[in-house]
Structure formats: structure tokens, C-alpha cells
Write a protein that holds these residues in place. Structure first.
Motif, PDB file in Angstrom:
ATOM      1  N   PHE A  48      10.165  -4.198  43.520  1.00 15.59           N
ATOM      2  CA  PHE A  48       9.266  -5.144  42.860  1.00 15.59           C
ATOM      3  C   PHE A  48       9.078  -6.392  43.699  1.00 15.59           C
ATOM      4  O   PHE A  48      10.038  -6.904  44.273  1.00 15.59           O
ATOM      5  N   ARG A  49       7.859  -6.888  43.743  1.00 17.64           N
ATOM      6  CA  ARG A  49       7.613  -8.182  44.357  1.00 17.64           C
ATOM      7  C   ARG A  49       7.999  -9.259  43.341  1.00 17.64           C
ATOM      8  O   ARG A  49       7.658  -9.177  42.166  1.00 17.64           O
ATOM      9  N   LEU A  50       8.744 -10.261  43.794  1.00 14.96           N
ATOM     10  CA  LEU A  50       9.149 -11.360  42.920  1.00 14.96           C
ATOM     11  C   LEU A  50       8.032 -12.392  42.845  1.00 14.96           C
ATOM     12  O   LEU A  50       7.249 -12.554  43.781  1.00 14.96           O
ATOM     13  N   PHE A  51       7.971 -13.085  41.729  1.00 17.55           N
ATOM     14  CA  PHE A  51       6.983 -14.130  41.540  1.00 17.55           C
ATOM     15  C   PHE A  51       7.649 -15.318  40.865  1.00 17.55           C
ATOM     16  O   PHE A  51       8.807 -15.236  40.443  1.00 17.55           O
ATOM     17  N   GLU A  52       6.959 -16.418  40.791  1.00 20.54           N
ATOM     18  CA  GLU A  52       7.548 -17.686  40.352  1.00 20.54           C
ATOM     19  C   GLU A  52       8.227 -17.610  38.986  1.00 20.54           C
ATOM     20  O   GLU A  52       9.299 -18.151  38.788  1.00 20.54           O
ATOM     21  N   LYS A  53       7.662 -16.927  38.029  1.00 23.67           N
ATOM     22  CA  LYS A  53       8.203 -16.874  36.660  1.00 23.67           C
ATOM     23  C   LYS A  53       9.001 -15.596  36.381  1.00 23.67           C
ATOM     24  O   LYS A  53       9.219 -15.234  35.245  1.00 23.67           O
ATOM     25  N   PHE A  54       9.452 -14.899  37.423  1.00 23.24           N
ATOM     26  CA  PHE A  54      10.225 -13.666  37.262  1.00 23.24           C
ATOM     27  C   PHE A  54      11.526 -14.003  36.533  1.00 23.24           C
ATOM     28  O   PHE A  54      12.334 -14.786  37.016  1.00 23.24           O
ATOM     29  N   ALA A  55      11.724 -13.422  35.360  1.00 24.31           N
ATOM     30  CA  ALA A  55      12.881 -13.748  34.524  1.00 24.31           C
ATOM     31  C   ALA A  55      14.013 -12.746  34.743  1.00 24.31           C
ATOM     32  O   ALA A  55      13.798 -11.537  34.672  1.00 24.31           O
ATOM     33  N   VAL A  56      15.201 -13.268  35.016  1.00 23.62           N
ATOM     34  CA  VAL A  56      16.400 -12.446  35.189  1.00 23.62           C
ATOM     35  C   VAL A  56      17.469 -12.989  34.250  1.00 23.62           C
ATOM     36  O   VAL A  56      17.723 -14.183  34.227  1.00 23.62           O
ATOM     37  N   GLU A  57      18.076 -12.105  33.486  1.00 21.06           N
ATOM     38  CA  GLU A  57      19.142 -12.484  32.546  1.00 21.06           C
ATOM     39  C   GLU A  57      20.469 -11.923  33.050  1.00 21.06           C
ATOM     40  O   GLU A  57      20.573 -10.731  33.345  1.00 21.06           O
ATOM     41  N   LYS A  58      21.476 -12.772  33.163  1.00 26.27           N
ATOM     42  CA  LYS A  58      22.808 -12.309  33.545  1.00 26.27           C
ATOM     43  C   LYS A  58      23.481 -11.739  32.300  1.00 26.27           C
ATOM     44  O   LYS A  58      23.745 -12.450  31.338  1.00 26.27           O
ATOM     45  N   VAL A  59      23.771 -10.446  32.316  1.00 24.54           N
ATOM     46  CA  VAL A  59      24.383  -9.761  31.179  1.00 24.54           C
ATOM     47  C   VAL A  59      25.895  -9.974  31.192  1.00 24.54           C
ATOM     48  O   VAL A  59      26.508 -10.270  30.179  1.00 24.54           O
ATOM     49  N   ASN A  60      26.502  -9.793  32.365  1.00 25.42           N
ATOM     50  CA  ASN A  60      27.930 -10.040  32.551  1.00 25.42           C
ATOM     51  C   ASN A  60      28.167 -10.257  34.050  1.00 25.42           C
ATOM     52  O   ASN A  60      27.209 -10.445  34.798  1.00 25.42           O
ATOM     53  N   ASP A  61      29.402 -10.217  34.496  1.00 21.80           N
ATOM     54  CA  ASP A  61      29.710 -10.499  35.904  1.00 21.80           C
ATOM     55  C   ASP A  61      29.121  -9.475  36.877  1.00 21.80           C
ATOM     56  O   ASP A  61      28.956  -9.768  38.050  1.00 21.80           O
ATOM     57  N   ARG A  62      28.821  -8.284  36.411  1.00 20.85           N
ATOM     58  CA  ARG A  62      28.335  -7.229  37.312  1.00 20.85           C
ATOM     59  C   ARG A  62      26.917  -6.762  37.031  1.00 20.85           C
ATOM     60  O   ARG A  62      26.395  -5.910  37.751  1.00 20.85           O
ATOM     61  N   ASN A  63      26.266  -7.253  35.971  1.00 16.67           N
ATOM     62  CA  ASN A  63      24.962  -6.722  35.571  1.00 16.67           C
ATOM     63  C   ASN A  63      23.958  -7.817  35.275  1.00 16.67           C
ATOM     64  O   ASN A  63      24.315  -8.879  34.753  1.00 16.67           O
ATOM     65  N   VAL A  64      22.712  -7.523  35.609  1.00 13.68           N
ATOM     66  CA  VAL A  64      21.590  -8.392  35.265  1.00 13.68           C
ATOM     67  C   VAL A  64      20.540  -7.535  34.561  1.00 13.68           C
ATOM     68  O   VAL A  64      20.538  -6.311  34.655  1.00 13.68           O
ATOM     69  N   ARG A  65      19.629  -8.204  33.852  1.00 14.19           N
ATOM     70  CA  ARG A  65      18.562  -7.496  33.139  1.00 14.19           C
ATOM     71  C   ARG A  65      17.238  -8.172  33.471  1.00 14.19           C
ATOM     72  O   ARG A  65      17.135  -9.391  33.477  1.00 14.19           O
ATOM     73  N   PHE A  66      16.234  -7.357  33.766  1.00 13.48           N
ATOM     74  CA  PHE A  66      14.886  -7.866  33.960  1.00 13.48           C
ATOM     75  C   PHE A  66      13.903  -6.743  33.668  1.00 13.48           C
ATOM     76  O   PHE A  66      14.281  -5.579  33.565  1.00 13.48           O
ATOM     77  N   VAL A  67      12.652  -7.106  33.512  1.00 14.63           N
ATOM     78  CA  VAL A  67      11.600  -6.140  33.216  1.00 14.63           C
ATOM     79  C   VAL A  67      10.615  -6.145  34.372  1.00 14.63           C
ATOM     80  O   VAL A  67      10.224  -7.195  34.862  1.00 14.63           O
ATOM     81  N   GLY A  68      10.233  -4.964  34.811  1.00 14.79           N
ATOM     82  CA  GLY A  68       9.237  -4.828  35.871  1.00 14.79           C
ATOM     83  C   GLY A  68       8.211  -3.786  35.471  1.00 14.79           C
ATOM     84  O   GLY A  68       8.495  -2.866  34.719  1.00 14.79           O
ATOM     85  N   MET A  69       7.019  -3.958  35.981  1.00 10.15           N
ATOM     86  CA  MET A  69       5.938  -3.036  35.682  1.00 10.15           C
ATOM     87  C   MET A  69       5.634  -2.200  36.929  1.00 10.15           C
ATOM     88  O   MET A  69       5.662  -2.702  38.045  1.00 10.15           O
ATOM     89  N   VAL A  70       5.329  -0.931  36.705  1.00  8.76           N
ATOM     90  CA  VAL A  70       4.976  -0.019  37.781  1.00  8.76           C
ATOM     91  C   VAL A  70       3.480   0.233  37.705  1.00  8.76           C
ATOM     92  O   VAL A  70       2.956   0.536  36.636  1.00  8.76           O
ATOM     93  N   SER A  71       2.802   0.121  38.820  1.00 13.98           N
ATOM     94  CA  SER A  71       1.382   0.429  38.848  1.00 13.98           C
ATOM     95  C   SER A  71       1.133   1.553  39.839  1.00 13.98           C
ATOM     96  O   SER A  71       1.906   1.763  40.765  1.00 13.98           O
ATOM     97  N   GLY A  72       0.076   2.297  39.636  1.00 14.02           N
ATOM     98  CA  GLY A  72      -0.234   3.406  40.534  1.00 14.02           C
ATOM     99  C   GLY A  72       0.511   4.660  40.139  1.00 14.02           C
ATOM    100  O   GLY A  72       1.186   4.720  39.125  1.00 14.02           O
ATOM    101  N   LYS A  73       0.405   5.676  40.972  1.00 14.40           N
ATOM    102  CA  LYS A  73       1.050   6.964  40.695  1.00 14.40           C
ATOM    103  C   LYS A  73       2.499   6.928  41.155  1.00 14.40           C
ATOM    104  O   LYS A  73       2.829   6.329  42.155  1.00 14.40           O
ATOM    105  N   GLU A  74       3.340   7.603  40.389  1.00 19.92           N
ATOM    106  CA  GLU A  74       4.750   7.726  40.748  1.00 19.92           C
ATOM    107  C   GLU A  74       5.020   9.141  41.210  1.00 19.92           C
ATOM    108  O   GLU A  74       4.469  10.085  40.680  1.00 19.92           O
ATOM    109  N   ASN A  75       5.881   9.278  42.179  1.00 18.11           N
ATOM    110  CA  ASN A  75       6.336  10.605  42.611  1.00 18.11           C
ATOM    111  C   ASN A  75       7.538  10.976  41.783  1.00 18.11           C
ATOM    112  O   ASN A  75       8.513  10.261  41.752  1.00 18.11           O
ATOM    113  N   GLU A  76       7.494  12.076  41.113  1.00 19.92           N
ATOM    114  CA  GLU A  76       8.617  12.526  40.276  1.00 19.92           C
ATOM    115  C   GLU A  76       9.485  13.479  41.037  1.00 19.92           C
ATOM    116  O   GLU A  76       9.067  14.237  41.825  1.00 19.92           O
TER     117      GLU A  76
END
Length: 76
Positions: A48-76
Motif C-alpha cells: 500500500f502507498r501511505l498517505f497523510e491521513k493513513f491511520a494505524v492502531e497499535k493493538v499490542n507490542d507485536r501487532n498493528v491494525r489498519f485498513v487498506g483498499m485494493v484496486s484492480g485485478k488480483e492474482n489468486e
């Protein structure tokens, strides 16, 4: 681990886990990407490309949470 929703209204599916990497462009410090690869195989989970308002939440010492969007076709 990383979850993705394959179709609107469907269940979330785990697509892997791995360490996060921060890539900063050599041309401009303002262009950065966050990516993860599967442990073992090295397959790309997301990039993901980061942007100014990209929100990241620290869940604990080893994990973070964020939401990203996928555009275009994905290879499965």
C-alpha cells in the motif's frame, strides 16, 4: 495475519502473515509504501502507498491494525 473480503457480503478470508516493511522512495521522502510478504514463501500479501491521513492502531507490542483498499485485478 491479514484478512481480505473476496466479494461484497462474503466471509473474511485469512491470506497470510508476515513482518511489515516500510519502503521510502529514494527520489522523495514523501512517497512511502508499507508492504508484507508471507513468511517462508515470500509471496506478496499487500503493498500500500501511505498517505497523510493513513491511520494505524497499535493493538499490542507485536501487532498493528489498519485498513487498506485494493484496486484492480488480483492474482489468486
Amino acid at each position: 495475519f491479514i484478512l481480505k473480503n473476496l466479494e461484497k457480503g462474503s466471509q473474511w478470508v485469512e491470506c497470510g502473515s508476515g513482518p511489515l516493511h516500510l519502503n521510502v522512495s529514494k527520489e522523495s521522502d514523501s512517497i512511502s509504501r508499507i508492504l508484507a510478504r508471507k513468511e517462508g514463501s515470500g509471496d506478496l500479501i499487500f503493498n500500500f502507498r501511505l498517505f497523510e491521513k493513513f491511520a494505524v492502531e497499535k493493538v499490542n507490542d507485536r501487532n498493528v491494525r489498519f485498513v487498506g483498499m485494493v484496486s484492480g485485478k488480483e492474482n489468486e
